[in-house]
Design an enzyme around this catalytic site. Structure first.
Site, PDB file in Angstrom:
ATOM      1  N   ASP A  34      -6.158 -59.493 -62.887  1.00 44.05           N
ATOM      2  CA  ASP A  34      -4.774 -59.132 -63.154  1.00 44.05           C
ATOM      3  C   ASP A  34      -3.951 -60.304 -63.660  1.00 44.05           C
ATOM      4  O   ASP A  34      -4.053 -61.416 -63.158  1.00 44.05           O
ATOM      5  CB  ASP A  34      -4.117 -58.578 -61.889  1.00 44.05           C
ATOM      6  CG  ASP A  34      -4.576 -57.155 -61.611  1.00 44.05           C
ATOM      7  OD1 ASP A  34      -4.467 -56.322 -62.535  1.00 44.05           O
ATOM      8  OD2 ASP A  34      -5.062 -56.893 -60.501  1.00 44.05           O
ATOM      9  N   GLU A  52      -1.264 -43.709 -61.265  1.00 43.81           N
ATOM     10  CA  GLU A  52      -2.169 -44.694 -60.674  1.00 43.81           C
ATOM     11  C   GLU A  52      -1.356 -45.540 -59.723  1.00 43.81           C
ATOM     12  O   GLU A  52      -0.255 -45.980 -60.057  1.00 43.81           O
ATOM     13  CB  GLU A  52      -2.757 -45.594 -61.765  1.00 43.81           C
ATOM     14  CG  GLU A  52      -3.926 -44.997 -62.492  1.00 43.81           C
ATOM     15  CD  GLU A  52      -4.484 -45.973 -63.525  1.00 43.81           C
ATOM     16  OE1 GLU A  52      -4.295 -47.193 -63.377  1.00 43.81           O
ATOM     17  OE2 GLU A  52      -5.083 -45.490 -64.497  1.00 43.81           O
TER      18      GLU A  52
END
Ligand SMILES: Cc1ncc(COP(=O)(O)O)c(C=O)c1O
Lengths: 266, 414
Positions: free
Chosen positions: A60, A49
């Site tokens: 995040d 990824e």
């Protein structure tokens, strides 16, 4: 032709282990270095990824944020990311790559143009953190036309009815968020409980691959072995930050960590 | 794209929460889908519930203090020599700004949903101060996210939050201003949405937050409508409503009740922050033609680069220093119901000087932006034009900046 993502899951199953998915931020800490990291970890990782760094990432935690801000500061642009993928595929053409990011970057690029570029450079899947179902239906269809997997996210807060609807519309791979957390949080739920949730989801459509992510480190990965796949991300971002701080080579350090993680799921 | 009459603007979004088919929406991580849906169900139910409305009105009346004054600025009007300049002194409200309405409603909702903790973002510190006040009143634990740069420049409000028992979490990422505070607050909610309620400090964020905030601040125009009729016998034939626009909560609330009037009779003028005259940076996405993008869960006009990275802003006023703008205002702009322009830091400071020289009114730096444009346009307007400026914040919080930029004599002790 089968999407290399599905091939990777098959291969891992033959070896009786979950697929190992790594997340690193494109351009962290530089374009060249992030390409070198991909090359050096591809032997031990099943699916790569690659994060598309965004400067207002609402999901995040601090480690991935630090990596993203660092990459942006060093000048990474969306086109550079496609270049990294393309260059990597010249090195290892069968290794699947998933881009993961926020929708505004795709929206500004233009959905169709973005998908064309994905296709040309060899991207096999997309995760768009802030484009949930059903808002993503249209875009997911476009992905399908290009044989790119649009990977749906599932969370502990996703209701049962919703889970069923999302999975019904989903492509062969989905992503289960282990707990209520941004990325990089400490695992606050026991691996057992995570697996219980995972099993419930898996039962809805056993043919679909479900990977687990968020909060997975070398300490916890071994306990989640029974999943189809496991994603580690923040641990690598942290490793890169640490390497830079101690003037060590992030490429070798990240590569070592991937190897160690792999050894825990064999 | 069309504005409908007879339907509140907050309820004119489509099923997915888009106004005009393209502004707003819910671009959120999967984890937040459920808590947002829960909040939507609760809000849609309660906003039709007579008892809940009564509870809100009682709170507004006894605790917020309504109505806030509507006054004529006689001396300023004389000095300017054009339209009649009036002000709705929303800074009369408990705490000193309009942010109290949204904060109160969010705490009422949090109580109903059984949450014990409420979190919020703040720029100028007013949204945080009011949330801390309301949380204290309703017995909720409170946590406020604020950019480190804003903590330094808005100390009086930081002190107030702490005094009310709130935890103030400094945010060091990005530009260390409001945009980063909102991001950090949303991140905290992602990780704690099972126990915690979130209040977004303006008409921004996922659609339900835009609606709750707009519904709450509309108190301002409900009062103003009555006050105008009291004063003039009817809604004036030439009415112009000036308001500063950061996220857009005070302006939306100031205009909402007048939405269905023809804009020739009742014009809305939104004033964004143009930033320092010498700087290219600004916080005026509508004025300077920024493109549509996604910020904090909603599609809106937003300052960004060609890749979609959100751009840093600059403004003397922490409350307006935000790269995006409410989807409601994007909608009002594209349907041409409202007109948007910008005032620079310097123009806002000049306006502050002028207003405080002539009147017993001390608008904070945010409404000073609105005064700048209102004063300059009033010069050319006829004497039967009624100009109303929303003085939505008090300058006490800005004393440090005002002293530095204008000298001690402009900072009266409070
Ligand atoms: C006094 C004052 N006015 C205006 C604003 C701008 O916000 P909004 O556009 O939501 O009213 C703020 C924000 O903090 C504020 O404190």
């Amino acid at each position: 032709m089968l999407n290399p993502i599905s091939v990777a899951f098959k291969k891992a199953k033959q070896e009786n282990r979950p697929a190992l998915l790594t997340y690193t931020v494109a351009g962290d800490s530089s374009k060249k270095q992030s390409l070198n990291i991909l090359k050096s970890i591809s032997k031990n990782a099943d699916i790569l990824e690659l994060g598309v760094p965004h400067n207002t990432p609402v999901a995040d935690g601090s480690q991935i944020q630090t990596s993203a801000y660092r990459a942006i500061k060093n000048g990474i642009k969306v086109n550079d990311i496609f270049k990294i993928v393309k260059d990597f595929k010249k090195f290892d053409k069968d290794k699947p790559i998933i881009l993961m990011g926020y929708y505004n970057m795709i929206f500004q690029y233009g959905e169709n143009k973005f998908l064309n570029k994905c296709k040309l450079s060899g991207v096999n899947g997309l995760i768009v953190v802030d484009l949930p179902w059903p808002e993503n239906k249209n875009f997911a269809k476009k992905c399908k036309k290009k044989s790119i997997y649009f990977i749906q996210l599932l969370s502990p807060t996703t209701t049962k009815i919703r889970l069923k609807k999302i999975i019904r519309d989903s492509h062969p791979m989905n992503y289960f968020i282990s707990m209520l957390s941004t990325t990089g949080g400490k695992l606050k739920v026991s691996p057992n409980d995570i697996l219980k949730n995972y099993t419930k989801i898996k039962k809805i459509d056993p043919k679909k691959e479900i990977v687990i992510g968020f909060g997975i480190t070398e300490k916890t990965i071994g306990k989640l072995k029974s999943a189809d796949g496991l994603v580690v991300g923040s641990a690598f971002c942290k490793e890169i930050s640490k390497s830079l701080k101690h003037r060590q080579n992030p490429v070798t350090n990240v590569s070592k960590l991937v190897k160690k993680l792999k050894s825990k799921i064999l | 794209m069309k504005l409908k009459k007879g339907i509140p603007v907050i309820d004119q979004g489509n099923k997915l929460g888009f106004w005009g088919g393209k502004f707003g929406g819910n671009f959120v991580p999967e984890t937040l889908k459920k808590p947002i849906e829960d909040l939507e169900v609760l809000f849609n139910k309660l906003k039709k519930d007579k008892k809940f409305i009564q509870e809100r009105d009682k709170c507004f009346k006894n605790w917020v203090g309504v109505p806030t004054r509507f006054i004529k600025l006689e001396n300023l009007t004389k000095h300017v020599g054009g339209a009649q300049i009036w002000s709705k002194v929303v800074s009369d409200a408990n705490g000193g700004a309009h942010k109290v309405y949204n904060a109160t409603v969010h705490c009422l909702l949090a109580k109903r949903s059984g949450k014990k903790v409420i979190i919020g973002d703040t720029g100028a510190g007013y949204a945080g101060k009011m949330l801390s006040m309301a949380a204290k009143k309703f017995g909720l634990k409170c946590k406020i996210f604020m950019g480190a740069k804003d903590i330094a420049r808005q100390q009086p409000n930081v002190k107030a939050m702490k005094k009310n028992g709130a935890e103030v979490v400094p945010v060091y990422s990005g530009s260390q201003t409001l945009v980063d505070a909102v991001s950090e607050c949303m991140r905290f909610w992602v990780a704690n949405c099972d126990t915690t309620a979130m209040c977004v400090g303006s008409t921004v964020g996922p659609a339900v937050f835009v609606r709750i905030c707009g519904w709450s601040t509309s108190q301002i125009s409900r009062e103003l409508k009555v006050q105008l009729i009291d004063e003039f016998g009817s809604i004036p034939k030439k009415l112009k409503l000036y308001n500063c626009v950061g996220g857009g909560s005070s302006s939306f609330g100031f205009w909402n009740e007048f939405m269905d009037y023809d804009k020739k009779q009742c014009e809305f003028i939104g004033v964004e922050a143009g930033g320092p005259e010498k700087s290219k940076k600004h916080a005026a996405p509508l004025t300077y033609g920024s493109k549509i993008g996604i910020l904090h869960g909603a599609a809106q006009y937003v300052n960004q680069d060609s890749d979609g990275q959100i751009e840093e802003t600059e403004s003397i006023s922490a409350g307006l220093d935000y790269p995006g703008i409410s989807p409601l205002h994007c909608f009002l702009k594209d349907t041409k119901r409202a007109r948007y322009t910008a005032a620079s830091d310097e123009q806002a400071l000049e306006a502050y000087k002028l207003v405080t020289r002539f009147e017993k009114l001390r608008p904070s730096l945010e409404p000073s932006h609105a005064f700048a444009v209102a004063i300059s346009e009033s010069k050319k307007l006829s004497k039967d034009t009624i100009v109303v400026v929303n003085s939505c914040g008090d300058a006490y919080k800005d004393r440090g900046i005002l002293e530095k930029r204008l000298g001690k004599k402009y900072v009266k002790s409070n």
